[in-house]
Design a protein around this motif. Structure first.
Motif, PDB file in Angstrom:
ATOM      1  N   PHE A 358       0.867  -1.180   0.000  1.00 43.58           N
ATOM      2  CA  PHE A 358       0.000   0.000   0.000  1.00 43.58           C
ATOM      3  C   PHE A 358       0.905   1.232   0.000  1.00 43.58           C
ATOM      4  O   PHE A 358       1.746   1.389   0.890  1.00 43.58           O
ATOM      5  N   VAL A 359       0.737   2.075  -0.994  1.00 42.31           N
ATOM      6  CA  VAL A 359       1.541   3.284  -1.100  1.00 42.31           C
ATOM      7  C   VAL A 359       0.725   4.467  -0.592  1.00 42.31           C
ATOM      8  O   VAL A 359      -0.400   4.708  -1.068  1.00 42.31           O
ATOM      9  N   PHE A 360       1.283   5.205   0.357  1.00 44.13           N
ATOM     10  CA  PHE A 360       0.630   6.389   0.901  1.00 44.13           C
ATOM     11  C   PHE A 360       1.368   7.626   0.397  1.00 44.13           C
ATOM     12  O   PHE A 360       2.559   7.807   0.689  1.00 44.13           O
ATOM     13  N   ALA A 361       0.685   8.458  -0.376  1.00 46.52           N
ATOM     14  CA  ALA A 361       1.237   9.744  -0.809  1.00 46.52           C
ATOM     15  C   ALA A 361       0.726  10.791   0.171  1.00 46.52           C
ATOM     16  O   ALA A 361      -0.490  11.043   0.233  1.00 46.52           O
ATOM     17  N   VAL A 362       1.607  11.393   0.923  1.00 46.43           N
ATOM     18  CA  VAL A 362       1.213  12.171   2.099  1.00 46.43           C
ATOM     19  C   VAL A 362       1.548  13.645   1.915  1.00 46.43           C
ATOM     20  O   VAL A 362       2.693  14.007   1.672  1.00 46.43           O
ATOM     21  N   ASP A 363       0.518  14.488   2.061  1.00 45.86           N
ATOM     22  CA  ASP A 363       0.704  15.939   1.983  1.00 45.86           C
ATOM     23  C   ASP A 363       0.071  16.560   3.224  1.00 45.86           C
ATOM     24  O   ASP A 363      -0.857  17.374   3.130  1.00 45.86           O
ATOM     25  N   ALA A 364       0.560  16.171   4.395  1.00 45.09           N
ATOM     26  CA  ALA A 364      -0.065  16.539   5.669  1.00 45.09           C
ATOM     27  C   ALA A 364      -0.031  18.039   5.915  1.00 45.09           C
ATOM     28  O   ALA A 364       0.885  18.735   5.485  1.00 45.09           O
ATOM     29  N   LEU A 390       5.222   7.962   0.473  1.00 43.52           N
ATOM     30  CA  LEU A 390       5.830   9.023  -0.335  1.00 43.52           C
ATOM     31  C   LEU A 390       5.445  10.337   0.332  1.00 43.52           C
ATOM     32  O   LEU A 390       4.297  10.790   0.228  1.00 43.52           O
ATOM     33  N   VAL A 391       6.383  10.931   1.038  1.00 46.28           N
ATOM     34  CA  VAL A 391       6.096  12.066   1.912  1.00 46.28           C
ATOM     35  C   VAL A 391       6.452  13.362   1.191  1.00 46.28           C
ATOM     36  O   VAL A 391       7.568  13.512   0.673  1.00 46.28           O
ATOM     37  N   SER A 392       5.523  14.288   1.170  1.00 40.67           N
ATOM     38  CA  SER A 392       5.742  15.563   0.484  1.00 40.67           C
ATOM     39  C   SER A 392       6.927  16.309   1.080  1.00 40.67           C
ATOM     40  O   SER A 392       7.030  16.489   2.305  1.00 40.67           O
ATOM     41  N   GLY A 393       7.802  16.769   0.188  1.00 40.17           N
ATOM     42  CA  GLY A 393       8.931  17.569   0.630  1.00 40.17           C
ATOM     43  C   GLY A 393       8.526  18.917   1.182  1.00 40.17           C
ATOM     44  O   GLY A 393       9.344  19.606   1.809  1.00 40.17           O
ATOM     45  N   ALA A 394       7.261  19.314   0.977  1.00 41.88           N
ATOM     46  CA  ALA A 394       6.775  20.597   1.490  1.00 41.88           C
ATOM     47  C   ALA A 394       6.378  20.521   2.960  1.00 41.88           C
ATOM     48  O   ALA A 394       6.137  21.550   3.594  1.00 41.88           O
ATOM     49  N   ASP A 398       9.852  17.759  11.059  1.00 45.82           N
ATOM     50  CA  ASP A 398       9.442  16.890  12.158  1.00 45.82           C
ATOM     51  C   ASP A 398       8.311  15.960  11.744  1.00 45.82           C
ATOM     52  O   ASP A 398       8.254  14.799  12.182  1.00 45.82           O
ATOM     53  N   GLN A 399       7.392  16.455  10.856  1.00 48.48           N
ATOM     54  CA  GLN A 399       6.324  15.592  10.360  1.00 48.48           C
ATOM     55  C   GLN A 399       6.877  14.518   9.429  1.00 48.48           C
ATOM     56  O   GLN A 399       6.446  13.359   9.478  1.00 48.48           O
ATOM     57  N   GLN A 400       7.820  14.899   8.579  1.00 46.82           N
ATOM     58  CA  GLN A 400       8.449  13.914   7.694  1.00 46.82           C
ATOM     59  C   GLN A 400       9.110  12.808   8.516  1.00 46.82           C
ATOM     60  O   GLN A 400       8.946  11.614   8.220  1.00 46.82           O
ATOM     61  N   GLU A 401       9.850  13.217   9.538  1.00 51.19           N
ATOM     62  CA  GLU A 401      10.594  12.245  10.343  1.00 51.19           C
ATOM     63  C   GLU A 401       9.660  11.356  11.167  1.00 51.19           C
ATOM     64  O   GLU A 401       9.972  10.187  11.414  1.00 51.19           O
ATOM     65  N   LYS A 406       9.200   5.310  11.163  1.00 49.73           N
ATOM     66  CA  LYS A 406       8.412   4.109  11.458  1.00 49.73           C
ATOM     67  C   LYS A 406       8.077   3.270  10.234  1.00 49.73           C
ATOM     68  O   LYS A 406       7.788   2.076  10.368  1.00 49.73           O
ATOM     69  N   PHE A 407       8.098   3.899   9.052  1.00 50.95           N
ATOM     70  CA  PHE A 407       7.715   3.146   7.859  1.00 50.95           C
ATOM     71  C   PHE A 407       8.672   3.445   6.711  1.00 50.95           C
ATOM     72  O   PHE A 407       9.347   4.485   6.697  1.00 50.95           O
ATOM     73  N   HIS A 408       8.729   2.528   5.774  1.00 47.79           N
ATOM     74  CA  HIS A 408       9.542   2.701   4.563  1.00 47.79           C
ATOM     75  C   HIS A 408       9.058   3.970   3.855  1.00 47.79           C
ATOM     76  O   HIS A 408       7.921   4.037   3.401  1.00 47.79           O
ATOM     77  N   SER A 409       9.911   4.974   3.734  1.00 48.27           N
ATOM     78  CA  SER A 409       9.471   6.283   3.248  1.00 48.27           C
ATOM     79  C   SER A 409      10.486   6.911   2.307  1.00 48.27           C
ATOM     80  O   SER A 409      11.680   6.597   2.342  1.00 48.27           O
ATOM     81  N   HIS A 410       9.988   7.820   1.475  1.00 46.16           N
ATOM     82  CA  HIS A 410      10.817   8.628   0.597  1.00 46.16           C
ATOM     83  C   HIS A 410      10.258  10.050   0.607  1.00 46.16           C
ATOM     84  O   HIS A 410       9.045  10.239   0.611  1.00 46.16           O
ATOM     85  N   ILE A 411      11.123  11.034   0.599  1.00 43.89           N
ATOM     86  CA  ILE A 411      10.691  12.427   0.486  1.00 43.89           C
ATOM     87  C   ILE A 411      10.535  12.725  -1.004  1.00 43.89           C
ATOM     88  O   ILE A 411      11.481  12.577  -1.783  1.00 43.89           O
ATOM     89  N   VAL A 412       9.345  13.170  -1.393  1.00 48.80           N
ATOM     90  CA  VAL A 412       8.988  13.273  -2.809  1.00 48.80           C
ATOM     91  C   VAL A 412       8.323  14.612  -3.092  1.00 48.80           C
ATOM     92  O   VAL A 412       7.600  15.156  -2.256  1.00 48.80           O
ATOM     93  N   ASN A 413       8.549  15.130  -4.286  1.00 46.80           N
ATOM     94  CA  ASN A 413       7.806  16.292  -4.772  1.00 46.80           C
ATOM     95  C   ASN A 413       6.523  15.778  -5.414  1.00 46.80           C
ATOM     96  O   ASN A 413       6.536  15.282  -6.543  1.00 46.80           O
ATOM     97  N   LEU A 414       5.427  15.869  -4.691  1.00 45.67           N
ATOM     98  CA  LEU A 414       4.157  15.309  -5.177  1.00 45.67           C
ATOM     99  C   LEU A 414       3.557  16.102  -6.326  1.00 45.67           C
ATOM    100  O   LEU A 414       2.537  15.698  -6.884  1.00 45.67           O
ATOM    101  N   LYS A 415       4.162  17.217  -6.684  1.00 49.94           N
ATOM    102  CA  LYS A 415       3.699  17.966  -7.849  1.00 49.94           C
ATOM    103  C   LYS A 415       4.341  17.461  -9.141  1.00 49.94           C
ATOM    104  O   LYS A 415       3.947  17.866 -10.228  1.00 49.94           O
TER     105      LYS A 415
END
Length: 591
Positions: A358-364, A390-394, A398-401, A406-415
């Motif tokens: 399951f891939v989560f694209a996150v823009d919290a 896939l965590v938004s670089g924006a 602290d939210q990214q970390e 806790k989970f397999h993650s990458h910092i990504v430009n979701l745009k």
């Protein structure tokens, strides 16, 4: 004295069509008119017509012309209103009319830049024109926004409009923006109303929308011995030939055949014969679409442009405007029955996600969004899956970390669709991807949209409309590689995408303005999702689906992440793919 004498009315997109007709009717009733648009020639013709009307009715009114003004252009609109202000011109009525057809194609095939451009003209153009107009508006002024009936929700229904995903997204948001402005402009004494005319007689619908929709039906399946890519090349050149004389059509078809021959081996003359039949089929389907639409109307008549103009002028009446402030007036007259689209809680399904990803694209937006991601990722992993984030670089560090620790993650430009597709490809190396889930985050609290800067507004549109569209389109290409060029590959393909958010505001005392602010963006995602799903199911015959979860409710209570998890369990089942329900308000109850 004429009804609108000594009043100033500004009409966007006033060089042709409905906008020109609205301008003419207000001029007939004594108003001075501000006309604007991108093309100089039609505006000059409109100005000439308006001045003839003004002379005839002896109103003493004026016409101001601003050519080269694209309503989505920040500086062009701002400078126009600065010019009016410097000339001591007060505007009494703003009519948001400007619009474009946008790409008339399946969302999976729609160029993202064209998607964004359509949203910019329809939605951002309405926002920026309306807010900049405040420079020259006094108490008692009105903003009348023209939208579409395809975006309005009935109980358990959301009207889809296949091949028009950016159009429906922006128009749905535009209706909700009109409602929001009525809340936020009350203290200034300015009224905001929207009207949703049904099908209107216009060159755009006859020469562009219906023919392009017909052409898209034929592109998705191919035509005779032409592949979808070859049909696409031909359609770009032949659709505009409808209604032309025989010589022009023949020459146009031969030119298109030459273009097709560059990618398809064969005799140009034979290809031209095939394209002649293709053009005839496009015309046949376009006429059928028009006829079928007319059968949904009691008297089988589309509205005239003058009828739309009369509606707008009625809404600009002082007394009527006060009564209808904040309303979206349904003037469509169209009985458009659709299957249920909107549900509350999803059916309970026992999850078994063994060996799936399951891939989560996150823009919290805030910590509660991060907590939601952590809860859902833990949920899928506790049921046998692997969560990839896939965590938004924006997002703040602290939210990214909090997620990446806790989970397999990458910092990504979701745009960036290329970047998303690259990381989705990497996720496929871990295992079969069951779902791509995009968390939009929440709409910021304690903001007033009418006072928002253009940069802040653009960021909101990106976050809640353009980025979800980018993630979804990237996911579709991952589920169906090559499906954009050959839509036949979508048939019977599997895949699940989910958009979660934005949430309704929480708290004991939630104002109407607070709810309306969030609804601007929820109002974009509802028609967008149902439109995309109708294309996937009815046109592409696919089992790829996109679901929308809208957390929270009108009671102001916190959303229950367990209910969202239950919905995800359901979304990856065959049962969900067979249902027409695609929008889930998991925290609401409906009788």
């Amino acid at each position: 004295m004429l009804k609108f004498q000594n009043k100033v009315v500004l009409v966007t997109g006033s060089g042709t069509g409905i906008g020109q007709t609205v301008a003419k009717l207000f001029a007939e009733n004594g108003a001075s008119i501000v006309i604007l648009g991108r093309r100089k020639e039609p505006l000059e013709e409109t100005k000439k017509i308006l001045e003839e009307i003004i002379t005839r009715v002896k109103s003493g009114a004026k016409v101001w012309l601003f050519s080269g003004v694209d309503v989505s252009d920040e500086s062009g609109v701002s400078e126009m209103f600065d010019s009016l202000k410097n000339s001591n011109v007060n505007v009494d009525v703003v009519v948001n009319n400007a619009g474009v057809s946008g790409p008339v194609t399946c969302f999976s095939n729609a160029p993202l830049e064209e998607f964004k451009s359509t949203v910019a003209i329809h939605l951002t153009g309405t926002f920026w024109t309306s807010t900049q107009a405040l420079k020259v508006m006094k108490p008692g002024a009105k903003i009348v926004t023209i939208s579409t009936f395809f975006t309005e929700e009935r109980p358990f229904e959301q009207r889809p409009y296949r091949f028009r995903s950016p159009y429906t997204a922006s128009q749905g948001a535009k209706n909700r923006l009109a409602e929001l402005m009525s809340w936020e402009l009350t203290d200034r004494g300015i009224v905001s109303i929207a009207t949703n005319p049904g099908p209107v007689h216009s060159d755009r619908i006859y020469k562009t929308v219906y023919p392009k929709a017909a052409a898209e039906f034929l592109r998705t399946s191919g035509f005779e011995d032409l592949s979808p890519a070859e049909v696409d090349v031909a359609n770009r050149e032949i659709v505009g030939l409808l209604g032309e004389d025989e010589k022009t059509v023949k020459e146009g078809i031969m030119k298109a055949a030459t273009s097709v021959a560059k990618i398809k081996s064969g005799d140009v003359e034979k290809i031209s014969q095939t394209l002649g039949r293709l053009l005839s089929k496009i015309q046949e389907i376009a006429e059928k679409v028009q006829k079928n639409t007319s059968f949904m109307i009691a008297d089988r008549q589309f509205l005239s442009q003058m009828q739309v103009a009369q509606t707008v002028m009625t809404l600009a009446d002082d007394d009527i405007a006060k009564i209808l402030n904040g309303k979206v007036i349904p003037g469509d007259r169209v009985f458009y029955p659709v299957k249920p689209q909107i549900a509350t809680a999803a059916p309970v399904v026992q999850p078994n996600f063994a060996s799936q990803v399951f891939v989560f694209a996150v823009d919290a937006t805030d910590k509660s969004d991060v907590d939601r991601v952590l809860f859902l990722a833990q949920h899928v992993e506790s049921n046998g899956a692997k969560a990839v984030c896939l965590v938004s670089g924006a997002m703040p560090k602290d939210q990214q970390e909090a997620i990446s620790s806790k989970f397999h993650s990458h910092i990504v430009n979701l745009k960036n669709p290329d970047e998303i597709q690259r990381w989705l490809g990497a996720a496929k190396g871990i295992g079969k991807i069951a779902a791509v889930i995009h968390i939009t985050g929440k709409v910021p609290e304690n903001i007033k949209i009418v006072d928002t800067s253009r940069a802040s507004w653009d960021a909101l549109v990106d976050k809640f409309i353009n980025t979800p569209a980018t993630v979804l389109q990237s996911a579709f290409e991952m589920f169906v590689p090559g499906g954009r060029k050959d839509p036949r590959l979508y048939k019977d393909a599997f895949g699940t995408t989910v958009i979660i958010g934005p949430d309704m505001p929480t708290g004991a005392k939630i104002s109407g303005a607070d709810r309306a602010r969030v609804e601007v963006f929820r109002g974009a995602l509802r028609p967008f999702t149902t439109t995309v799903n109708q294309e996937l199911s009815d046109v592409l015959k696919s089992k790829v689906r996109s679901f929308l979860v809208l957390p929270g409710g009108v009671d102001g209570k916190e959303s229950d992440n367990k209910k969202i998890a239950h919905a995800i369990n359901y979304f990856v089942t065959e049962q969900a793919r067979s249902s027409s329900e695609v929008t889930f308000c998991v925290d609401e109850t409906r009788e």
